[in-house]
Scaffold this motif. Structure first.
Motif, mmCIF file in Angstrom:
data_model
loop_
_atom_site.group_PDB
_atom_site.id
_atom_site.type_symbol
_atom_site.label_atom_id
_atom_site.label_comp_id
_atom_site.label_asym_id
_atom_site.label_seq_id
_atom_site.Cartn_x
_atom_site.Cartn_y
_atom_site.Cartn_z
ATOM 1 N N CYS A 102 -35.460 -42.340 39.240
ATOM 2 C CA CYS A 102 -34.775 -41.736 38.205
ATOM 3 C C CYS A 102 -35.895 -40.959 37.540
ATOM 4 O O CYS A 102 -36.972 -41.500 37.248
ATOM 5 C CB CYS A 102 -33.954 -42.472 37.272
ATOM 6 S SG CYS A 102 -33.297 -41.810 36.000
ATOM 7 N N VAL A 103 -35.692 -39.679 37.242
ATOM 8 C CA VAL A 103 -36.757 -38.875 36.673
ATOM 9 C C VAL A 103 -36.321 -38.372 35.001
ATOM 10 O O VAL A 103 -35.166 -37.968 34.971
ATOM 11 C CB VAL A 103 -37.235 -37.728 37.419
ATOM 12 C CG1 VAL A 103 -38.004 -36.794 36.857
ATOM 13 C CG2 VAL A 103 -37.847 -38.002 38.645
ATOM 14 N N ALA A 135 -29.964 -47.437 31.514
ATOM 15 C CA ALA A 135 -29.126 -47.977 32.459
ATOM 16 C C ALA A 135 -27.952 -47.232 32.528
ATOM 17 O O ALA A 135 -27.241 -47.520 33.729
ATOM 18 C CB ALA A 135 -28.948 -49.475 32.013
ATOM 19 N N ARG A 136 -27.514 -46.572 31.554
ATOM 20 C CA ARG A 136 -26.078 -45.806 31.844
ATOM 21 C C ARG A 136 -26.089 -44.723 32.891
ATOM 22 O O ARG A 136 -25.303 -44.104 33.420
ATOM 23 C CB ARG A 136 -25.805 -45.243 30.398
ATOM 24 C CG ARG A 136 -25.619 -45.989 29.476
ATOM 25 C CD ARG A 136 -25.058 -45.446 27.969
ATOM 26 N NE ARG A 136 -25.499 -46.271 26.843
ATOM 27 C CZ ARG A 136 -24.844 -45.792 25.565
ATOM 28 N NH1 ARG A 136 -24.922 -44.670 25.236
ATOM 29 N NH2 ARG A 136 -25.151 -46.798 24.760
ATOM 30 N N HIS A 137 -27.518 -44.091 33.196
ATOM 31 C CA HIS A 137 -27.837 -43.149 34.019
ATOM 32 C C HIS A 137 -28.287 -43.720 35.331
ATOM 33 O O HIS A 137 -28.796 -42.995 36.015
ATOM 34 C CB HIS A 137 -28.739 -42.283 33.346
ATOM 35 C CG HIS A 137 -28.198 -41.571 32.092
ATOM 36 N ND1 HIS A 137 -27.400 -40.546 32.082
ATOM 37 C CD2 HIS A 137 -28.245 -42.009 30.936
ATOM 38 C CE1 HIS A 137 -26.869 -40.048 30.857
ATOM 39 N NE2 HIS A 137 -27.692 -40.970 30.097
ATOM 40 N N GLY A 138 -28.313 -45.143 35.570
ATOM 41 C CA GLY A 138 -28.787 -45.592 36.616
ATOM 42 C C GLY A 138 -30.226 -45.948 36.679
ATOM 43 O O GLY A 138 -30.981 -46.321 37.747
ATOM 44 N N GLY A 139 -30.891 -45.811 35.537
ATOM 45 C CA GLY A 139 -32.230 -46.198 35.476
ATOM 46 C C GLY A 139 -32.647 -47.525 34.952
ATOM 47 O O GLY A 139 -31.752 -48.176 34.048
ATOM 48 N N ASP A 140 -33.821 -48.301 35.281
ATOM 49 C CA ASP A 140 -33.976 -49.611 35.114
ATOM 50 C C ASP A 140 -34.930 -49.812 33.945
ATOM 51 O O ASP A 140 -36.036 -49.286 33.817
ATOM 52 C CB ASP A 140 -34.576 -50.256 36.171
ATOM 53 C CG ASP A 140 -34.887 -51.981 36.136
ATOM 54 O OD1 ASP A 140 -34.666 -52.430 34.836
ATOM 55 O OD2 ASP A 140 -35.248 -52.481 37.106
ATOM 56 N N PRO A 141 -34.408 -50.348 32.751
ATOM 57 C CA PRO A 141 -35.352 -50.225 31.579
ATOM 58 C C PRO A 141 -36.736 -51.118 31.753
ATOM 59 O O PRO A 141 -37.681 -50.889 30.807
ATOM 60 C CB PRO A 141 -34.323 -50.738 30.266
ATOM 61 C CG PRO A 141 -33.125 -51.259 31.031
ATOM 62 C CD PRO A 141 -33.102 -50.822 32.416
ATOM 63 N N ALA A 142 -36.426 -52.125 32.705
ATOM 64 C CA ALA A 142 -37.770 -52.811 32.762
ATOM 65 C C ALA A 142 -38.511 -52.209 33.879
ATOM 66 O O ALA A 142 -39.829 -52.962 33.997
ATOM 67 C CB ALA A 142 -37.195 -54.150 33.367
#
Length: 289
Positions: A102-103, A135-142
């Motif tokens: 994700c960018v 995370a709502r946009h498919g990205g991993d906050p970790a």
């Protein structure tokens, strides 16, 4: 002599990145053209506010074809803290989203209308927003990897730095999973003493508190990718080499990537647009762990 045996004229030359290329205008135009092409070609969500002012916004390009949450590459643009926009900053999205990342392109207020303290605070607020919402946009906050070029490299390094600042933004103690710092500025005392301070207006204290070189280091083991173009001035090269050594001494996993011989301070970022370049391979490796 003001700094490292350099007087004002020498410092002005060393920190005049524009003088290392015949004309920056075509490269600036290419930033915008490539970003506009990425926006047309890819799914994206643009101009998402992360703070109260118009400048506090970001663009998200979700990863292509992933099951589950994807690593996140956050790009902070350069421009000596006074130029450019998120609309110039999504050019790497086609390559990185195709590679499963994700960018995010971050916008911030520009000097002299905003101080460097304010700009840094905005970038930290953007990071906090991403932790709560990516995370709502498919990205991993970790798995948020922060990157930037020139002034953006400085701001990314400020986000990677240790210390107690994350608590003030509701962030965990180590809020980033890695960094990519291209032609960055990590020690701001020489910047304060040259022409760049005409628009930054730093005093000695502001230069110190906004110098990643003087802040607590990131956590041991943090992957950090650095690169600087061969055609840059000695001071830009020194800044990158010295910061790489600081990270090594702190136990970070440092990768110093040689830039192609023909690259310069402004076009080195285009190495992120091709997943086969040594720089892009190093970044993807750092993000995937």
């Amino acid at each position: 002599m003001l700094y490292r045996d350099m007087d004002r004229a020498a410092l002005d030359r060393e920190y005049n990145a524009r003088a290392t290329v015949p004309d920056i205008a075509p490269i600036m135009a290419e930033y915008r053209a490539r970003t506009e092409a990425a926006r047309r070609a890819l799914p994206c969500v643009l101009n998402i506010p992360y703070g109260p002012s118009e400048a506090e916004r970001l663009d998200i390009f979700p990863a292509a074809g992933t099951g589950g949450l994807a690593p996140v590459f956050v790009f902070i643009h350069g421009g000596y803290w006074r130029l450019l926009d998120a609309a110039d900053s999504g050019f790497m999205a086609p390559a990185l989203t195709a590679a499963g990342c994700c960018v995010v392109a971050v916008n911030y207020a520009l000097a002299p209308g905003a101080t460097l303290d304010e700009i840094t605070q905005q970038c930290r607020a953007a990071l906090a927003w991403l932790h709560g919402n990516i995370a709502r946009h498919g990205g991993d906050p970790a798995r948020i990897h922060v990157g930037g070029s020139s002034a953006g490299g400085h701001l990314a390094a400020m986000l990677a730095a240790g210390g107690d600042w994350p608590a003030g933004f509701g962030l965990p103690p180590h809020p980033v999973a890695g960094g990519t710092l291209l032609s960055g500025l990590f020690e701001l005392e020489p910047v304060r003493l040259c022409h760049v301070n005409d628009w930054l207006a730093l005093d000695a204290a502001a230069a110190a508190r906004n110098s990643p070189a003087l802040l607590p280091p990131p956590r041991p083991g943090l992957p950090v990718v650095l690169s600087v173009a061969e055609t840059e001035t000695a001071e830009f090269k020194r800044q990158t080499q010295d910061q790489a050594e600081r990270y090594r001494q702190a136990g970070c996993a440092v990768t110093l990537v040689p830039a192609p011989p023909a690259s310069n301070h402004f076009d080195i970022v285009f190495q992120l647009c091709d997943s086969t370049t040594p720089l892009c391979r190093a970044v993807l490796g750092a993000m995937r762990g």
